[in-house]
Design a protein around this motif. Sequence first.
Motif, PDB file in Angstrom:
ATOM      1  N   TRP A 166      -6.549  30.056  27.800  1.00 54.21           N
ATOM      2  CA  TRP A 166      -7.442  30.033  26.633  1.00 54.21           C
ATOM      3  C   TRP A 166      -6.793  29.221  25.529  1.00 54.21           C
ATOM      4  O   TRP A 166      -5.580  29.262  25.339  1.00 54.21           O
ATOM      5  CB  TRP A 166      -7.763  31.429  26.132  1.00 54.21           C
ATOM      6  CG  TRP A 166      -8.956  31.401  25.214  1.00 54.21           C
ATOM      7  CD1 TRP A 166      -8.963  31.353  23.848  1.00 54.21           C
ATOM      8  CD2 TRP A 166     -10.327  31.360  25.613  1.00 54.21           C
ATOM      9  NE1 TRP A 166     -10.258  31.283  23.366  1.00 54.21           N
ATOM     10  CE2 TRP A 166     -11.106  31.287  24.432  1.00 54.21           C
ATOM     11  CE3 TRP A 166     -10.968  31.368  26.854  1.00 54.21           C
ATOM     12  CZ2 TRP A 166     -12.495  31.236  24.472  1.00 54.21           C
ATOM     13  CZ3 TRP A 166     -12.356  31.309  26.881  1.00 54.21           C
ATOM     14  CH2 TRP A 166     -13.097  31.249  25.696  1.00 54.21           C
ATOM     15  N   CYS A 167      -7.655  28.490  24.784  1.00 53.15           N
ATOM     16  CA  CYS A 167      -7.203  27.688  23.639  1.00 53.15           C
ATOM     17  C   CYS A 167      -8.040  28.044  22.421  1.00 53.15           C
ATOM     18  O   CYS A 167      -9.258  28.215  22.532  1.00 53.15           O
ATOM     19  CB  CYS A 167      -7.379  26.194  23.919  1.00 53.15           C
ATOM     20  SG  CYS A 167      -6.697  25.608  25.479  1.00 53.15           S
ATOM     21  N   ALA A 168      -7.385  28.164  21.275  1.00 48.47           N
ATOM     22  CA  ALA A 168      -8.081  28.336  19.998  1.00 48.47           C
ATOM     23  C   ALA A 168      -7.734  27.142  19.123  1.00 48.47           C
ATOM     24  O   ALA A 168      -6.580  26.702  19.084  1.00 48.47           O
ATOM     25  CB  ALA A 168      -7.664  29.639  19.325  1.00 48.47           C
ATOM     26  N   VAL A 169      -8.723  26.613  18.415  1.00 46.34           N
ATOM     27  CA  VAL A 169      -8.549  25.388  17.618  1.00 46.34           C
ATOM     28  C   VAL A 169      -9.086  25.609  16.209  1.00 46.34           C
ATOM     29  O   VAL A 169     -10.244  25.993  16.031  1.00 46.34           O
ATOM     30  CB  VAL A 169      -9.284  24.197  18.260  1.00 46.34           C
ATOM     31  CG1 VAL A 169      -9.057  22.934  17.449  1.00 46.34           C
ATOM     32  CG2 VAL A 169      -8.843  23.996  19.703  1.00 46.34           C
ATOM     33  N   ARG A 170      -8.235  25.375  15.216  1.00 46.24           N
ATOM     34  CA  ARG A 170      -8.643  25.465  13.807  1.00 46.24           C
ATOM     35  C   ARG A 170      -8.331  24.133  13.137  1.00 46.24           C
ATOM     36  O   ARG A 170      -7.228  23.587  13.300  1.00 46.24           O
ATOM     37  CB  ARG A 170      -7.880  26.583  13.094  1.00 46.24           C
ATOM     38  CG  ARG A 170      -8.263  26.765  11.623  1.00 46.24           C
ATOM     39  CD  ARG A 170      -7.301  27.703  10.907  1.00 46.24           C
ATOM     40  NE  ARG A 170      -7.290  29.046  11.442  1.00 46.24           N
ATOM     41  CZ  ARG A 170      -7.879  30.099  10.867  1.00 46.24           C
ATOM     42  NH1 ARG A 170      -8.505  29.947   9.712  1.00 46.24           N
ATOM     43  NH2 ARG A 170      -7.808  31.299  11.429  1.00 46.24           N
ATOM     44  N   THR A 171      -9.269  23.601  12.367  1.00 41.73           N
ATOM     45  CA  THR A 171      -9.016  22.380  11.619  1.00 41.73           C
ATOM     46  C   THR A 171      -8.715  22.722  10.167  1.00 41.73           C
ATOM     47  O   THR A 171      -9.238  23.692   9.609  1.00 41.73           O
ATOM     48  CB  THR A 171     -10.216  21.418  11.658  1.00 41.73           C
ATOM     49  OG1 THR A 171     -11.310  22.010  10.964  1.00 41.73           O
ATOM     50  CG2 THR A 171     -10.617  21.103  13.094  1.00 41.73           C
ATOM     51  N   ARG A 172      -7.860  21.917   9.578  1.00 42.14           N
ATOM     52  CA  ARG A 172      -7.499  22.144   8.174  1.00 42.14           C
ATOM     53  C   ARG A 172      -8.690  21.900   7.259  1.00 42.14           C
ATOM     54  O   ARG A 172      -8.828  22.544   6.210  1.00 42.14           O
ATOM     55  CB  ARG A 172      -6.343  21.219   7.801  1.00 42.14           C
ATOM     56  CG  ARG A 172      -5.620  21.589   6.516  1.00 42.14           C
ATOM     57  CD  ARG A 172      -4.319  20.832   6.425  1.00 42.14           C
ATOM     58  NE  ARG A 172      -3.463  21.316   5.359  1.00 42.14           N
ATOM     59  CZ  ARG A 172      -2.163  21.046   5.287  1.00 42.14           C
ATOM     60  NH1 ARG A 172      -1.576  20.315   6.220  1.00 42.14           N
ATOM     61  NH2 ARG A 172      -1.445  21.519   4.290  1.00 42.14           N
ATOM     62  N   ALA A 173      -9.557  20.980   7.668  1.00 43.19           N
ATOM     63  CA  ALA A 173     -10.712  20.653   6.837  1.00 43.19           C
ATOM     64  C   ALA A 173     -11.787  21.732   6.882  1.00 43.19           C
ATOM     65  O   ALA A 173     -12.671  21.771   6.028  1.00 43.19           O
ATOM     66  CB  ALA A 173     -11.305  19.314   7.282  1.00 43.19           C
ATOM     67  N   ASP A 174     -11.730  22.605   7.872  1.00 41.89           N
ATOM     68  CA  ASP A 174     -12.737  23.663   8.045  1.00 41.89           C
ATOM     69  C   ASP A 174     -11.990  24.962   8.304  1.00 41.89           C
ATOM     70  O   ASP A 174     -12.161  25.609   9.332  1.00 41.89           O
ATOM     71  CB  ASP A 174     -13.657  23.303   9.218  1.00 41.89           C
ATOM     72  CG  ASP A 174     -15.009  23.982   9.108  1.00 41.89           C
ATOM     73  OD1 ASP A 174     -15.254  24.664   8.102  1.00 41.89           O
ATOM     74  OD2 ASP A 174     -15.813  23.851  10.043  1.00 41.89           O
ATOM     75  N   ASP A 175     -11.148  25.338   7.363  1.00 40.68           N
ATOM     76  CA  ASP A 175     -10.156  26.396   7.540  1.00 40.68           C
ATOM     77  C   ASP A 175     -10.751  27.770   7.256  1.00 40.68           C
ATOM     78  O   ASP A 175     -10.644  28.299   6.142  1.00 40.68           O
ATOM     79  CB  ASP A 175      -8.955  26.124   6.630  1.00 40.68           C
ATOM     80  CG  ASP A 175      -7.778  27.041   6.924  1.00 40.68           C
ATOM     81  OD1 ASP A 175      -7.907  27.890   7.812  1.00 40.68           O
ATOM     82  OD2 ASP A 175      -6.744  26.897   6.258  1.00 40.68           O
ATOM     83  N   ALA A 176     -11.409  28.340   8.265  1.00 42.09           N
ATOM     84  CA  ALA A 176     -11.980  29.676   8.145  1.00 42.09           C
ATOM     85  C   ALA A 176     -11.929  30.342   9.510  1.00 42.09           C
ATOM     86  O   ALA A 176     -12.101  29.680  10.542  1.00 42.09           O
ATOM     87  CB  ALA A 176     -13.422  29.603   7.641  1.00 42.09           C
ATOM     88  N   ASP A 177     -11.699  31.660   9.514  1.00 38.51           N
ATOM     89  CA  ASP A 177     -11.566  32.370  10.791  1.00 38.51           C
ATOM     90  C   ASP A 177     -12.816  32.229  11.657  1.00 38.51           C
ATOM     91  O   ASP A 177     -12.717  32.148  12.884  1.00 38.51           O
ATOM     92  CB  ASP A 177     -11.287  33.858  10.540  1.00 38.51           C
ATOM     93  CG  ASP A 177      -9.885  34.114  10.013  1.00 38.51           C
ATOM     94  OD1 ASP A 177      -9.062  33.172  10.028  1.00 38.51           O
ATOM     95  OD2 ASP A 177      -9.613  35.246   9.579  1.00 38.51           O
ATOM     96  N   ASP A 178     -13.998  32.213  11.018  1.00 42.55           N
ATOM     97  CA  ASP A 178     -15.224  32.142  11.804  1.00 42.55           C
ATOM     98  C   ASP A 178     -15.556  30.717  12.232  1.00 42.55           C
ATOM     99  O   ASP A 178     -16.595  30.477  12.854  1.00 42.55           O
ATOM    100  CB  ASP A 178     -16.397  32.762  11.053  1.00 42.55           C
ATOM    101  CG  ASP A 178     -16.713  32.054   9.740  1.00 42.55           C
ATOM    102  OD1 ASP A 178     -15.981  31.104   9.366  1.00 42.55           O
ATOM    103  OD2 ASP A 178     -17.697  32.446   9.076  1.00 42.55           O
ATOM    104  N   ARG A 179     -14.676  29.758  11.920  1.00 42.64           N
ATOM    105  CA  ARG A 179     -14.874  28.375  12.338  1.00 42.64           C
ATOM    106  C   ARG A 179     -13.850  27.949  13.381  1.00 42.64           C
ATOM    107  O   ARG A 179     -13.747  26.766  13.708  1.00 42.64           O
ATOM    108  CB  ARG A 179     -14.787  27.447  11.120  1.00 42.64           C
ATOM    109  CG  ARG A 179     -15.826  27.731  10.044  1.00 42.64           C
ATOM    110  CD  ARG A 179     -17.227  27.481  10.529  1.00 42.64           C
ATOM    111  NE  ARG A 179     -17.436  26.056  10.780  1.00 42.64           N
ATOM    112  CZ  ARG A 179     -18.516  25.556  11.389  1.00 42.64           C
ATOM    113  NH1 ARG A 179     -19.446  26.376  11.857  1.00 42.64           N
ATOM    114  NH2 ARG A 179     -18.628  24.257  11.558  1.00 42.64           N
TER     115      ARG A 179
END
Length: 206
Positions: A173-186
């Motif tokens: 499994w991979c989880a990806v978060r972007t700095r420009a859209d920094d929210a847990d639900d994103r």
Amino acid sequence: MSDPTDATPRDHADAAPDPAAAGATAAPLTPGRAALAEAVHEIERHVAGAGWDGPVRVFALVATGRALETEPGLERQLPPEVVARARRDPNHLTSVEQEDLPAADSLEDLLARLSWPETVDGAAVVVERVMLPPEAEEAMPDDPDAALAYLMAHPDRQDVRLAVGVLRGGETWCAVRTRADDADDRVGGGPDLVPGLVHAVAATLL
């Protein structure tokens, strides 16, 4: 030990995912993969609490139920609801962050130096990377110093945090978060969003 459901880097991507495509996966969500997905997302949220520009972080993953049986003191360290859930769900995972990681010149070198005892059921790595759109990558210079300068100065660069987990049974499994859209639900997720890093983490379990 710390439980990922309760948990109170800087490298360049060789195959960074497109955050817009990092949504739900079409792959079957087996009980083992579902437990891993939950653990990976909880680990990523835990790391996100420390903000950006952090180091690579590595976690061992162990089956909570078995750990409770082999380590009597663990039950006192976990919240009662986590213990109760682990008693019901044999797939529930506990994450254990690894301290004093070996010195390494790169993420690849670090992963090549890692190995795990048989009591560890899986591993997870969290790392930050910089990604560019494909058309920008095509224009990247071959010289490493020039490529780094190009990457850091490009207006379309994106900072991305990747959390990748692999179990000995083959679940990923991979989880990806972007700095420009920094929210847990994103935060996006899927089993193979970063194939190269998935394979490298899996190799530490061989």
